[in-house]
Scaffold this motif. Structure first.
Motif, mmCIF file in Angstrom:
data_model
loop_
_atom_site.group_PDB
_atom_site.id
_atom_site.type_symbol
_atom_site.label_atom_id
_atom_site.label_comp_id
_atom_site.label_asym_id
_atom_site.label_seq_id
_atom_site.Cartn_x
_atom_site.Cartn_y
_atom_site.Cartn_z
ATOM 1 N N ARG A 25 39.744 87.495 69.504
ATOM 2 C CA ARG A 25 39.064 87.205 68.234
ATOM 3 C C ARG A 25 37.648 87.775 68.248
ATOM 4 O O ARG A 25 37.203 88.370 67.273
ATOM 5 C CB ARG A 25 39.034 85.703 67.970
ATOM 6 C CG ARG A 25 40.361 85.130 67.524
ATOM 7 C CD ARG A 25 40.196 83.737 66.957
ATOM 8 N NE ARG A 25 39.496 82.817 67.846
ATOM 9 C CZ ARG A 25 40.089 81.965 68.674
ATOM 10 N NH1 ARG A 25 41.399 81.889 68.722
ATOM 11 N NH2 ARG A 25 39.372 81.156 69.435
ATOM 12 N N VAL A 26 36.954 87.604 69.363
ATOM 13 C CA VAL A 26 35.592 88.128 69.487
ATOM 14 C C VAL A 26 35.613 89.647 69.418
ATOM 15 O O VAL A 26 34.785 90.267 68.744
ATOM 16 C CB VAL A 26 34.923 87.638 70.788
ATOM 17 C CG1 VAL A 26 33.627 88.372 71.048
ATOM 18 C CG2 VAL A 26 34.688 86.135 70.718
ATOM 19 N N GLU A 27 36.579 90.276 70.101
ATOM 20 C CA GLU A 27 36.695 91.735 70.048
ATOM 21 C C GLU A 27 36.967 92.209 68.629
ATOM 22 O O GLU A 27 36.439 93.225 68.190
ATOM 23 C CB GLU A 27 37.787 92.221 71.002
ATOM 24 C CG GLU A 27 37.393 92.113 72.462
ATOM 25 C CD GLU A 27 38.541 92.420 73.417
ATOM 26 O OE1 GLU A 27 39.688 92.614 72.956
ATOM 27 O OE2 GLU A 27 38.279 92.448 74.630
ATOM 28 N N ALA A 28 37.794 91.474 67.895
ATOM 29 C CA ALA A 28 38.087 91.830 66.502
ATOM 30 C C ALA A 28 36.835 91.713 65.639
ATOM 31 O O ALA A 28 36.579 92.568 64.778
ATOM 32 C CB ALA A 28 39.199 90.948 65.950
ATOM 33 N N VAL A 29 36.046 90.680 65.877
ATOM 34 C CA VAL A 29 34.797 90.497 65.116
ATOM 35 C C VAL A 29 33.842 91.654 65.409
ATOM 36 O O VAL A 29 33.247 92.236 64.497
ATOM 37 C CB VAL A 29 34.139 89.139 65.462
ATOM 38 C CG1 VAL A 29 32.725 89.064 64.929
ATOM 39 C CG2 VAL A 29 34.980 88.002 64.920
ATOM 40 N N ILE A 30 33.723 92.009 66.671
ATOM 41 C CA ILE A 30 32.825 93.108 67.050
ATOM 42 C C ILE A 30 33.304 94.412 66.430
ATOM 43 O O ILE A 30 32.506 95.203 65.913
ATOM 44 C CB ILE A 30 32.728 93.214 68.587
ATOM 45 C CG1 ILE A 30 31.969 92.007 69.134
ATOM 46 C CG2 ILE A 30 32.054 94.518 69.002
ATOM 47 C CD1 ILE A 30 32.000 91.879 70.640
ATOM 48 N N LYS A 31 34.613 94.648 66.435
ATOM 49 C CA LYS A 31 35.170 95.866 65.834
ATOM 50 C C LYS A 31 34.848 95.920 64.342
ATOM 51 O O LYS A 31 34.462 96.969 63.817
ATOM 52 C CB LYS A 31 36.684 95.908 66.051
ATOM 53 C CG LYS A 31 37.342 97.162 65.549
ATOM 54 C CD LYS A 31 38.827 97.155 65.861
ATOM 55 C CE LYS A 31 39.494 98.408 65.355
ATOM 56 N NZ LYS A 31 40.940 98.405 65.633
ATOM 57 N N GLN A 53 35.446 80.003 63.448
ATOM 58 C CA GLN A 53 36.490 79.919 64.482
ATOM 59 C C GLN A 53 36.337 78.687 65.355
ATOM 60 O O GLN A 53 37.279 78.281 66.031
ATOM 61 C CB GLN A 53 36.467 81.166 65.351
ATOM 62 C CG GLN A 53 36.863 82.415 64.599
ATOM 63 C CD GLN A 53 36.684 83.666 65.417
ATOM 64 O OE1 GLN A 53 36.254 83.603 66.554
ATOM 65 N NE2 GLN A 53 36.982 84.806 64.823
ATOM 66 N N ALA A 54 35.146 78.102 65.345
ATOM 67 C CA ALA A 54 34.900 76.943 66.216
ATOM 68 C C ALA A 54 35.547 75.685 65.696
ATOM 69 O O ALA A 54 35.984 75.514 64.662
ATOM 70 C CB ALA A 54 33.389 76.712 66.345
#
Length: 113
Positions: A9-15, A112-113
């Motif tokens: 999810r974090v990688e998707a947000v960064i992308k 997301q939290a």
């Protein structure tokens, strides 16, 4: 194992943030690249690779440039802008992009939290 989905999810947000904050070329940079492509010293593909753009972007800029030059009446003048005003505008735009990217990331992480 719980960290794997969170990491994705974090990688998707960064992308998504990177996609939203792609490099913007100034008019001067676009014209310089267009002039290089018109000179024909290098192939369009090689020029685009060197500049880090897609050949479709070069084509779009060429088309836009030609359309704009057709619409502009002869003898038309533009407002003079100083180099300092342009630099300040670019600085402001960069700072605003950073703020937006930070806020988007913060909001997505809170959701997301």
């Amino acid at each position: 194992m719980r960290d794997v989905p969170a990491r994705k999810r974090v990688e998707a947000v960064i992308k998504n943030i990177r996609r939203a904050t792609r490099r913007q070329f100034t008019d001067e940079e676009q014209i310089r690249i267009l002039l290089e492509s018109l000179r024909g010293e290098d192939s369009i593909a090689e020029l685009c690779r060197r500049e880090g753009i897609g050949s479709s972007m070069d084509y779009g800029w060429s088309k836009e440039f030609l359309e704009t030059s057709k619409r502009r009446p002869s003898g038309a003048t533009t407002q003079a802008v100083t180099a300092n005003e342009v630099k300040e505008s670019h600085r402001e735009a960069g700072a605003l992009k950073e703020v937006v990217a930070d806020l988007v990331l913060e909001n997505r992480l809170l959701e997301q939290a």
